[in-house]
Scaffold this motif. Sequence first.
Motif, PDB file in Angstrom:
ATOM      1  N   LEU A   1       0.827  -1.208   0.000  1.00 46.36           N
ATOM      2  CA  LEU A   1       0.000   0.000   0.000  1.00 46.36           C
ATOM      3  C   LEU A   1       0.860   1.256   0.000  1.00 46.36           C
ATOM      4  CD1 LEU A   1      -2.808  -1.083   2.496  1.00 46.36           C
ATOM      5  CD2 LEU A   1      -3.148  -0.475   0.108  1.00 46.36           C
ATOM      6  N   ASP A   2       2.008   1.189   0.676  1.00 50.11           N
ATOM      7  CA  ASP A   2       2.915   2.331   0.734  1.00 50.11           C
ATOM      8  C   ASP A   2       4.301   1.817   1.138  1.00 50.11           C
ATOM      9  OD1 ASP A   2       4.419   4.539   1.346  1.00 50.11           O
ATOM     10  OD2 ASP A   2       2.912   5.510   2.603  1.00 50.11           O
TER      11      ASP A   2
ATOM     12  N   ASN B   1       5.923   2.860   4.394  1.00 51.64           N
ATOM     13  CA  ASN B   1       5.229   2.566   5.643  1.00 51.64           C
ATOM     14  C   ASN B   1       5.712   1.219   6.209  1.00 51.64           C
ATOM     15  OD1 ASN B   1       3.469   2.899   7.756  1.00 51.64           O
ATOM     16  ND2 ASN B   1       1.610   2.718   6.544  1.00 51.64           N
TER      17      ASN B   1
ATOM     18  N   MET C   1      -7.668   4.463  -4.540  1.00 57.42           N
ATOM     19  CA  MET C   1      -7.300   4.074  -3.180  1.00 57.42           C
ATOM     20  C   MET C   1      -8.262   3.002  -2.649  1.00 57.42           C
ATOM     21  SD  MET C   1      -4.728   5.596  -1.657  1.00 57.42           S
ATOM     22  CE  MET C   1      -5.007   5.998   0.072  1.00 57.42           C
TER      23      MET C   1
ATOM     24  N   HIS D   1      -7.518  -0.361  -4.178  1.00 58.13           N
ATOM     25  CA  HIS D   1      -6.247  -0.808  -3.643  1.00 58.13           C
ATOM     26  C   HIS D   1      -6.432  -1.397  -2.228  1.00 58.13           C
ATOM     27  CE1 HIS D   1      -1.738   0.344  -4.115  1.00 58.13           C
ATOM     28  NE2 HIS D   1      -1.914  -0.924  -3.942  1.00 58.13           N
ATOM     29  N   TYR D   2      -7.040  -0.601  -1.353  1.00 57.73           N
ATOM     30  CA  TYR D   2      -7.247  -1.046   0.025  1.00 57.73           C
ATOM     31  C   TYR D   2      -8.174  -2.254   0.097  1.00 57.73           C
ATOM     32  CZ  TYR D   2      -4.720   2.302   2.820  1.00 57.73           C
ATOM     33  OH  TYR D   2      -3.710   2.988   3.449  1.00 57.73           O
TER      34      TYR D   2
ATOM     35  N   TYR E   1       2.507   5.025   9.981  1.00 62.30           N
ATOM     36  CA  TYR E   1       1.767   6.231   9.625  1.00 62.30           C
ATOM     37  C   TYR E   1       0.330   6.293  10.119  1.00 62.30           C
ATOM     38  CZ  TYR E   1       5.612   6.872   6.319  1.00 62.30           C
ATOM     39  OH  TYR E   1       6.836   7.011   5.745  1.00 62.30           O
TER      40      TYR E   1
END
Lengths: 97, 97
Positions: free
Chosen positions: A61-62, A65, B39, B42-43, B76
Amino acid sequence: MSAEVEEMLKRYQGIKNIVGIIVVDNDGIAIKSTLDNQMSVHYAGHMQTVTEKARQVILDLDAANEFTSMRMRTSYFEIMLMPHDNFFIVVIQNPCD
Amino acid sequence: MSAEVEEMLKRYQGIKNIVGIIVVDNDGIAIKSTLDNQMSVHYAGHMQTVTEKARQVILDLDAANEFTSMRMRTSYFEIMLMPHDNFFIVVIQNPCD
């Protein structure tokens, strides 16, 4: 790693209503546990799968992170997963007082 | 399912520091979201993988037990997963005040 693991175990043993604590290496092997051997092996393998999946997904996802901990609630108890560099800690806790 | 989903969304929108809420069906499709389409897709897919793995693992450890929720903490933000019968809710929350 051993002193670090011992220190972690001591720290988590102070948490209320603990059912068991297992230290698992990144291959899914229980290297330290307060549960019997069968339960430790069972939990270690399964929790390694979940930890790996979570790590992967968070990175996907990142990429900047990082997965730092997880708490799973089930009908009977809660499972906390705390990853470290070469191992992760599984804490099984009874949520009732 | 729709009224139930709306009610859930309202409930979770009240939580502090919410970054996004996504309602995902059991095939990993975002059926409702406060995030943009990219997003959400993706999530939805990634969180479906984690939810399925957690469900499986909890059942494997004890067939009478049930996975009821999960909270993943990352560097994060925090991600909460709340499974329901035909869908699950993903809440992304900024843990800082």
